[in-house]
Design a protein around this motif. Structure first.
Motif, short mmCIF file in Angstrom:
data_model
loop_
_atom_site.label_atom_id
_atom_site.label_comp_id
_atom_site.label_asym_id
_atom_site.label_seq_id
_atom_site.Cartn_x
_atom_site.Cartn_y
_atom_site.Cartn_z
N TYR A 294 0.84 -1.20 0.00
CA TYR A 294 0.00 0.00 0.00
C TYR A 294 0.88 1.25 0.00
N TRP A 295 1.93 1.26 0.80
CA TRP A 295 2.87 2.39 0.81
C TRP A 295 3.55 2.54 -0.56
N ALA A 296 3.92 1.42 -1.16
CA ALA A 296 4.55 1.45 -2.48
C ALA A 296 3.58 2.01 -3.52
N TRP A 297 2.30 1.67 -3.37
CA TRP A 297 1.28 2.21 -4.28
C TRP A 297 1.18 3.73 -4.13
N ASP A 298 1.16 4.21 -2.88
CA ASP A 298 1.13 5.66 -2.65
C ASP A 298 2.36 6.34 -3.24
N PHE A 299 3.52 5.73 -3.06
CA PHE A 299 4.76 6.28 -3.59
C PHE A 299 4.73 6.31 -5.11
N LEU B 107 20.87 13.23 -17.03
CA LEU B 107 20.34 12.79 -18.32
C LEU B 107 18.85 13.04 -18.49
N TYR B 108 18.18 13.50 -17.43
CA TYR B 108 16.75 13.81 -17.46
C TYR B 108 15.89 12.59 -17.81
N ILE B 109 16.29 11.44 -17.32
CA ILE B 109 15.49 10.23 -17.50
C ILE B 109 14.44 10.22 -16.39
N PRO B 110 13.16 9.98 -16.71
CA PRO B 110 12.14 9.95 -15.66
C PRO B 110 12.43 8.87 -14.62
N THR B 111 12.40 9.25 -13.37
CA THR B 111 12.68 8.29 -12.29
C THR B 111 11.49 7.38 -12.03
N PHE B 112 10.37 7.66 -12.65
CA PHE B 112 9.19 6.81 -12.48
C PHE B 112 9.50 5.37 -12.86
N TYR B 113 10.30 5.18 -13.90
CA TYR B 113 10.63 3.84 -14.38
C TYR B 113 11.48 3.07 -13.37
N MET B 114 12.16 3.79 -12.51
CA MET B 114 12.90 3.16 -11.43
C MET B 114 11.98 2.95 -10.22
N ASP B 115 11.16 3.94 -9.94
CA ASP B 115 10.28 3.88 -8.77
C ASP B 115 9.21 2.80 -8.88
N VAL B 116 8.74 2.53 -10.07
CA VAL B 116 7.67 1.54 -10.25
C VAL B 116 8.18 0.12 -9.97
N ALA B 117 9.49 -0.07 -9.93
CA ALA B 117 10.05 -1.38 -9.59
C ALA B 117 9.64 -1.80 -8.18
N LEU B 118 9.55 -0.84 -7.29
CA LEU B 118 9.17 -1.13 -5.91
C LEU B 118 7.75 -1.71 -5.84
N LEU B 119 6.82 -1.06 -6.51
CA LEU B 119 5.43 -1.55 -6.50
C LEU B 119 5.33 -2.91 -7.21
N THR B 120 5.98 -3.04 -8.34
CA THR B 120 5.94 -4.30 -9.08
C THR B 120 6.50 -5.44 -8.24
#
Length: 156
Positions: free
Chosen positions: A98-103, A117-130
């Motif tokens: 649930y915390w990972a979902w909020d994050f 390099l201005y790469i979106p960190t979302f692609y790294m952050d979504v690893a936690l939820l997955t």
């Protein structure tokens, strides 16, 4: 599934190790550091970490300190202890998921980018939820198997 997981984890670890090797050679031997290499290595490193934890959940090989099993006499008692552990893991894991979902929602809303390099960190952050979702699915699967073991023990 096992082959895919082993190939994916092997590829990620080779990518991370190769990137670190290149970084050491270029920075300390050639004295020309590669700009942004550390930044790009964060992505496969985090995915490797989370998918490694998922693999440990899939194989049920997480490190455990099962001291109580020494004192238990029957298979039934060991199975009840395993069910208790899986239930606790599932409850705490769901809370962390649930915390990972909020994050992840926050990360998607803010859409931060890496500094160089201005790469979106979302692609790294979504690893936690997955990773958390997959670990909870495997934990639920192992819980189900322990419950089935317990019911087949009672029938015999």
């Amino acid at each position: 599934m096992n082959k895919f997981a082993s190939y994916l984890l092997t590829g990620l670890i080779c990518l991370v190790a190769g990137g670190q090797f290149i970084q050491v050679i270029t920075r300390y031997v050639l004295e020309i550091p590669v700009m942004g290499l550390e930044e790009t290595l964060l992505y496969p490193t985090l995915w490797l970490y989370m998918l490694g934890a998922v693999n440990a959940s899939r194989e049920n090989t997480h490190i455990r300190a099962n001291v109580l099993e020494i004192f238990l006499k029957t298979k039934h008692q060991v199975t009840v202890l395993a069910i208790t552990g899986e239930v606790l893991s599932l409850v705490i894991g769901c809370w962390l998921t649930y915390w990972a979902w909020d994050f992840t929602k926050y990360s998607l809303r803010v859409w931060k980018e890496s500094p160089t390099l201005y790469i979106p960190t979302f692609y790294m952050d979504v690893a936690l939820l997955t990773g958390m979702i997959l670990m909870m699915l495997y934990t639920a699967w192992h819980l189900w198997n322990h419950i089935c073991d317990l019911t087949t023990d009672k029938e015999q």
